[in-house]
Design a protein around this motif. Structure first.
Motif, PDB file in Angstrom:
ATOM      1  N   SER A  37       0.986  -1.076  -0.152  1.00 22.57           N
ATOM      2  CA  SER A  37       0.097  -0.047  -0.133  1.00 22.57           C
ATOM      3  C   SER A  37       1.018   1.297  -0.049  1.00 22.57           C
ATOM      4  N   ALA A  38       0.194   2.295  -0.028  1.00 24.08           N
ATOM      5  CA  ALA A  38       0.904   3.584  -0.229  1.00 24.08           C
ATOM      6  C   ALA A  38       1.637   3.821   1.078  1.00 24.08           C
ATOM      7  N   ASN A  39       2.639   4.716   0.867  1.00 23.26           N
ATOM      8  CA  ASN A  39       3.580   5.145   2.015  1.00 23.26           C
ATOM      9  C   ASN A  39       4.329   4.213   2.688  1.00 23.26           C
ATOM     10  N   GLN A  40       4.420   3.045   2.325  1.00 25.66           N
ATOM     11  CA  GLN A  40       5.203   2.147   2.744  1.00 25.66           C
ATOM     12  C   GLN A  40       7.060   2.269   2.395  1.00 25.66           C
ATOM     13  N   GLN A  41       7.517   1.968   3.047  1.00 25.92           N
ATOM     14  CA  GLN A  41       9.124   2.103   2.537  1.00 25.92           C
ATOM     15  C   GLN A  41       9.717   0.641   2.231  1.00 25.92           C
ATOM     16  N   GLY A 114      -1.686   5.646  -4.394  1.00 31.00           N
ATOM     17  CA  GLY A 114      -2.324   4.899  -5.364  1.00 31.00           C
ATOM     18  C   GLY A 114      -1.684   3.254  -5.540  1.00 31.00           C
ATOM     19  N   THR A 115      -0.508   3.108  -4.946  1.00 27.01           N
ATOM     20  CA  THR A 115       0.063   1.917  -5.348  1.00 27.01           C
ATOM     21  C   THR A 115      -0.403   0.674  -4.646  1.00 27.01           C
ATOM     22  N   ILE A 116      -0.759  -0.483  -5.500  1.00 25.96           N
ATOM     23  CA  ILE A 116      -1.359  -1.518  -5.035  1.00 25.96           C
ATOM     24  C   ILE A 116      -0.561  -2.807  -5.237  1.00 25.96           C
ATOM     25  N   LEU A 117       0.664  -2.731  -6.218  1.00 23.10           N
ATOM     26  CA  LEU A 117       1.617  -3.764  -6.236  1.00 23.10           C
ATOM     27  C   LEU A 117       2.964  -3.164  -6.518  1.00 23.10           C
ATOM     28  N   ILE A 118       3.881  -4.064  -6.582  1.00 22.34           N
ATOM     29  CA  ILE A 118       5.424  -3.992  -6.917  1.00 22.34           C
ATOM     30  C   ILE A 118       5.804  -4.869  -7.584  1.00 22.34           C
ATOM     31  N   LYS A 119       6.570  -4.173  -8.605  1.00 25.80           N
ATOM     32  CA  LYS A 119       7.534  -5.222  -9.426  1.00 25.80           C
ATOM     33  C   LYS A 119       8.734  -5.155  -9.274  1.00 25.80           C
TER      34      LYS A 119
END
Length: 179
Positions: A37-41, A114-119
């Motif tokens: 999710s958003a704001n995670q490091q 807006g982040t829901i996934l990471i590549k």
């Protein structure tokens, strides 16, 4: 790769990336969507190596350090678009890296709104037919620095029973477990 003494940082296997003559790159990637999710490091780390048996070389007249090995951490939104390209982050294993030496590499990024996934990508990038060589990656690790700490999920089921005691030290943490 078959995992010789030179091509694994730990264990018996590593990832060998090679063959790119375009900026598309050759390598591997993984999609992470659970718990993102958003704001995670996030911290992406690993080891890269420029092998003497097939070294990265830059014969192309484009300048810079092409080709190079690349670890990329990229954040995506619900439309599967890059959530914020300026906040995607990467780290290189340049062609100038000493041969057969594992280089510790790490990059950190904060997930934008807006982040829901990471590549996560590990690849070799080059440009031009004369830009050749390979790069090895090993021990690639992705860590969420904001992950919740999970404690005893079964607290409600614990009832009176045996008492246990042990000597303690100031400012030390203890976690009893049983099986």
């Amino acid at each position: 790769d078959t995992g010789s003494a030179n091509t694994a940082h730990s264990g018996a296997w590593s990832l060998k990336c090679f063959g790119s003559t375009t900026w598309d790159g050759e390598g591997a990637y993984q999609v992470i969507s659970n718990g993102v999710s958003a704001n995670q490091q996030w911290v992406l780390s690993g080891y890269g190596m420029n092998p003497s048996s097939d070294p990265l070389t830059n014969e192309a007249p484009l300048g810079g350090t092409q080709p190079f090995g690349d670890l990329i951490l990229e954040f995506f939104n619900s439309t599967n678009s890059n959530a914020n390209a300026t906040l995607s982050t990467e780290v290189h294993v340049p062609a100038t890296t000493p041969y057969d030496t594992w280089l510790s590499i790490s990059t950190t990024g904060t997930a934008p709104a807006g982040t829901i996934l990471i590549k996560v990508y590990a690849m070799e990038l080059g440009f031009g037919a004369a830009s050749v060589g390979s790069v090895f990656f090993d021990d690639i690790n992705l860590v969420n620095l904001n992950a919740p700490i999970i404690t005893n999920l079964y607290h409600e089921t614990i009832i009176g029973g045996n008492q246990i005691c042990w000597f303690t030290s100031t400012n030390a943490n203890y976690q009893p477990q049983s099986s």
